[in-house]
Design an enzyme around this catalytic site. Sequence first.
Site, PDB file in Angstrom:
ATOM      1  CG  HIS A 153      -0.209   0.052   3.544  1.00  0.00           C
ATOM      2  ND1 HIS A 153       0.662   0.796   4.312  1.00  0.00           N
ATOM      3  CD2 HIS A 153       0.026   0.416   2.258  1.00  0.00           C
ATOM      4  CE1 HIS A 153       1.397   1.566   3.513  1.00  0.00           C
ATOM      5  NE2 HIS A 153       1.031   1.355   2.271  1.00  0.00           N
ATOM      6  CE1 TYR A 177      -0.582  -6.771   6.855  1.00  0.00           C
ATOM      7  CE2 TYR A 177      -1.146  -7.150   4.554  1.00  0.00           C
ATOM      8  CZ  TYR A 177      -1.028  -6.296   5.629  1.00  0.00           C
ATOM      9  OH  TYR A 177      -1.355  -4.976   5.492  1.00  0.00           O
ATOM     10  NE  ARG A 221      -1.889  -1.080   8.385  1.00  0.00           N
ATOM     11  CZ  ARG A 221      -1.262  -2.096   7.790  1.00  0.00           C
ATOM     12  NH1 ARG A 221      -0.004  -1.977   7.414  1.00  0.00           N
ATOM     13  NH2 ARG A 221      -1.883  -3.246   7.588  1.00  0.00           N
TER      14      ARG A 221
END
Lengths: 325, 325, 362, 362
Positions: free
Chosen positions: D260, D269, D256
């Site tokens: 998100h 993160y 990815r």
Amino acid sequence: MAKVTLVEAVNMALARALEQDQDVVLLGEDIGRNGGVFRATVGLQERFGPLRVQDSTLAEGVIAGMAVGMASQGLKPVAEIQFMGFIYPALDQIANHMARMRNRTRGRLTMPIVVRMPHGGGIHAPEHHSESLETLLCHHAGLRVICPSSPARAYGLLLAAIRDPDPVMFLEPTRLYRMSKQEVLDDGLALPLDRAFRLREGEDVTVVTWGAMTHDVLRAAEQLSLEKIGCDVIDLASLSPIDHDTVLDSVARTGRLVIVHEAARHCGVGAEVAATVAERGLHDLLAPIRRITGYDTVMPYFKLEHDYIPSVARIVDGVREAVRT
Amino acid sequence: MAKVTLVEAVNMALARALEQDQDVVLLGEDIGRNGGVFRATVGLQERFGPLRVQDSTLAEGVIAGMAVGMASQGLKPVAEIQFMGFIYPALDQIANHMARMRNRTRGRLTMPIVVRMPHGGGIHAPEHHSESLETLLCHHAGLRVICPSSPARAYGLLLAAIRDPDPVMFLEPTRLYRMSKQEVLDDGLALPLDRAFRLREGEDVTVVTWGAMTHDVLRAAEQLSLEKIGCDVIDLASLSPIDHDTVLDSVARTGRLVIVHEAARHCGVGAEVAATVAERGLHDLLAPIRRITGYDTVMPYFKLEHDYIPSVARIVDGVREAVRT
Amino acid sequence: MKNVAEFTIRLEQVLGADGKPSGTLPDFARDAAEVERMYRMMTLCRLFDAKAINLQRTGRLGTYAPCTGHEATHVGVGAAMRQDDVLCPVYREYGTQLWRGVTLTEILVYWGGDERGTHFAGPRQDLPWCVPIASQMPIAAGVAMAFKVRNEPRCAVAYIGDGGTSEGAFYEAMNAAGAQKLPVVFVVVNNGWAISVPVAAQTAAQTLAQKAIAAGIPGVQVDGNDVLGVRSVMESALERARSGGGPTVVEALTYRLSDHTTADDATRYRPADELEAAWLREPLLRTRRYLESMGNWDEAREKSLREDCAAQIESAVRAYQTTPKDSTDAMFDHLFATLPEALEEQKDAARRWSSVNGGVGH
Amino acid sequence: MKNVAEFTIRLEQVLGADGKPSGTLPDFARDAAEVERMYRMMTLCRLFDAKAINLQRTGRLGTYAPCTGHEATHVGVGAAMRQDDVLCPVYREYGTQLWRGVTLTEILVYWGGDERGTHFAGPRQDLPWCVPIASQMPIAAGVAMAFKVRNEPRCAVAYIGDGGTSEGAFYEAMNAAGAQKLPVVFVVVNNGWAISVPVAAQTAAQTLAQKAIAAGIPGVQVDGNDVLGVRSVMESALERARSGGGPTVVEALTYRLSDHTTADDATRYRPADELEAAWLREPLLRTRRYLESMGNWDEAREKSLREDCAAQIESAVRAYQTTPKDSTDAMFDHLFATLPEALEEQKDAARRWSSVNGGVGH
Ligand SMILES: Cc1ncc(C[n+]2csc(CCOP(=O)(O)OP(=O)(O)O)c2C)c(N)n1
Ligand SMILES: Cc1ncc(C[n+]2csc(CCOP(=O)(O)OP(=O)(O)O)c2C)c(N)n1
Ligand SMILES: [Mg+2]
Ligand SMILES: [Mg+2]
């Protein structure tokens, strides 16, 4: 005293509970490193470590079931379901175990659990992110269901929920998370779990509501006061059990009852409030009860969500009608 | 014309639907070779083959989800959940897909599905086998919820449910499955899906109920008639949508309303009936509404189940009180 | 294409169907007293089962889930566990529960329709019977998580049936336990049937042990009619879990020699010859033969064991039958630590109506 | 112990990160026009993604789930499917959907908060986007069951993310599909992250393909940044399903490259170097290099492709932005085939209040 948003108040209460009680363990999706998708748990994993603040695997059934297992051995889990619309995979555990374990074992194993979840719409979120499903939880005996409507009440009620020896479903209204700030003293004082809050006094009509709608109701009450209509505004806060006495007392004075909630009308919690007044307070009623609620449709995707959620105008109109009849 | 039990009437309707419409497919746990744990599907796999009458893997989420998938491609699945207490793992599919698919796709994909499930207690069954959870289904817009109370109504309503282009939850009261026989003509005629049935006429009090409780209410009405109390007994049959007009008409005549159901009281469907009358029929009410229901406790294991389920004596007493006030 | 991962599933058997060792005997298997202890419990289970079925048939017990055929698995698991481990049972693993201190009376009280049967005076931390299939699995992971959080050398053991492995909760729990390295052992009791559905219709997997591979944890098969094999495999799995190695799946291959429950009639769906063949592999006789081969058993001891069991069972039945019905207060008293005021009225009503009804509304 | 079952997981790659063949080329890979078609779609996805993110950032679109990095997987899967197969997507597989006839405008209308985006004028039988993670899996099994019941040579294809494999529904569906030999392919898009949770925290399984072993069905890994490999592996799996061989799990290894969703900030993160390294494996450049090596691509063509895409996107954005808000009637009109009388009043009220509110209550 700090001015904090509702989500910050939640964070404060969680931090305090983690600090005060070694048995408190947080678990949920993305609550650790990421601090929660709404930032409710920000900083907590850093501070209390990955065993006290656990990132769960992506499985609500495991989150709820693990909470049941941990609680059965004496821990006090505080679980997060990322959005209330994702509660379904957790319901088997919540209904069949969490709500029943104390009863099934005749008090041997108990369930001091809190399940937190963002509740309701109005924040332009994706599909399934805006649901108000309190009825599903309220219908299960053995659960308490709480929905705070301000930072201070979120703080005090969440602390109470964590300290309560039984399972508490804690519904956090998403559109209040950052709506406004309030001074909240981080004094560790809990609020009572089964009392409604009277937020405004008025003599003409009782308006019962909870969660985010509280603010719309207060705004409506403000408008109505200009027309000399006095609203007695009650924030239920506890949806199971319900503090019916506070509602009945108010209706005894006003003779009129309007219930406002965001959830669908059919079998919504508003029906329980109305039914109880029709049983225990019927003779006080001067006019038909009114419910102003979400429609009996699917919660629409965000373009139409403000057509679904009762608006201030709709509330004003409904209360006005109640007072006129 | 054959005299059949309710479960035999269900079997007759299923057989007829399978025969008349190639798109009808049955699926569920133990429904094939074994004919269902209540024998509702006995003989059907033999007659229609294992693709039309499928033994599912032990997973309610798959049963419901597979029904959604089959329906999306034009089949008409009739799924069985072995007992209503095991509906939880299926709720994600029922609430998030079955109830919503037509709406989410703006009519492109539709869900002509029936989910059958045994409902309620009173048969000395194991834990979790005696639940009355209609509220959980009723609160979801997009579902119809039906609960028949006699063999003939089971036959006619199940046929209607299968033919209906939208998802219908079909709750079969376990204690009626073999309670008594009734002549049912296997004529393929469906009953209307959203009409209540007036089972007894009376002028003093309206008693609204559904499912197995219908029989206890009728017995109570019989007893009360000896005291010259006339009960207008309404079997709702459809719990969503509710035929409120029939209830309101009756209350307009009797001025009194008693609601009897087995499910827990808090947010039970009875609350919706009461709330609606308190909104739309308040001025007809001569006395407070009464609900005689299961308690807000966990449905007890069978030793105490008859203390939980409203008894004829409790109904008689409640109606008497309603009439006296 | 290149290979990136390889997996093997193995089957353990220590005692063959003929009662002769078929694998390496573990130490405890050379201790005749220990083997006898297990055999005695297996026999008690078998005889209790017959009595319970009889009670149900004669209207003195509710629906009952028999354990006949599963005794080796249940007792082997019980014997491998430590007392402060925690059991998460399904509904028919009496051998494990009795080993851990649940009483025959509690079992009868439970199936007699009374929640007090789950009050377990013995293993206070064990979970009660669990009817919603597979839902005990995430709970077991949570029990194990509690041990991990508190850094205690204890394990959770969860049972699940072959049918239960089709539920997502089974897999979710295995996966989470694997990801978080929890001290839990999942025992899959493959007894061939889930009510009327045979294993082959439940899954395309050739073993149920291999379901562990999905979670990245070890899975192993054991002859579930071999009490020595079961105990031995369980001891290894528990040891591994206790020392921080994480979860294991143990598939015990056995057979449901009875109906599913007393409400079921297996002749409707199950071939008679399959059942007959299964009786040849049943667990008691082989254990007895083995005991005999150790010089530790004979007809007289068998007779006296059976008499002991019968006496125990009779006394439990008596205790059960003299247990008075619980009061309706219990429905309310154990709902919350403190009953919410709103429910006081309902509690009173229930008490009042209970005496009027005499318990029956129909 | 004896071995009773063995399993191997294999990884397929046809085109290396450098754009050079690293395995046996399938036939379609020698057809330059076909490869170009795929490359063009991948490019469209990449450019559309940037535009959609921009629309969101400037308040003209709701939360959007980007697809950057996944183009090879999405387009490879789309190209392997037949038009009358049925897709059960999650929320970011635009490459597959566009290939099948979903329009850019529909995608924008959807993320603009309007259900009409799922009305799909093209693939009428495809399922809409599915937000409740993993719930599309049992649905896909049901779609496949419909084909099996009607004996049609069609397949269902379901997507799921690495995070999604932790939900029980993923496994339940695989297991049922295996047991009933359903024509369905489950594509696990392993993009390394489920919001903030890396795969290693999601499962102890070293591959996600091995999760298929639990269901007794084949599982295979493929380089998800290799559009040729993905299409080839998918073609085999679909062929197998179509001919009655049952389901397959295909794990596509990709990354990815974005947040998100637009509501997420991955820098919180995710290590920056991991992201950087992933960019070196991204799917577009290698496909372009491969096309160039076939003598079929150059800077001019690239430029004209980008212009084409930009034009398409612009026209879609225009169509989206000129789509008037749906009426509140729609909330009611598509709830049931025929609106129950009881709801007529609510429909009227909604219409009335909509005009009063002007759409905002806050
Ligand atoms: C969630 C759920 N679905 C269905 C049932 C009904 N049911 C009870 S036992 C059973 C079969 C269980 O088979 P298995 O897991 O193999 O265990 P066994 O009874 O063979 O020990 C079923 C379907 C249930 N108890 N729970
Ligand atoms: C049942 C459910 N739980 C939680 C969420 C919130 N959520 C949305 S996407 C997501 C992560 C999904 O990760 P993955 O499956 O890897 O797919 P990706 O987004 O990486 O494509 C989560 C937790 C959800 N949509 N549904
Ligand atoms: Mg079994
Ligand atoms: Mg992912």
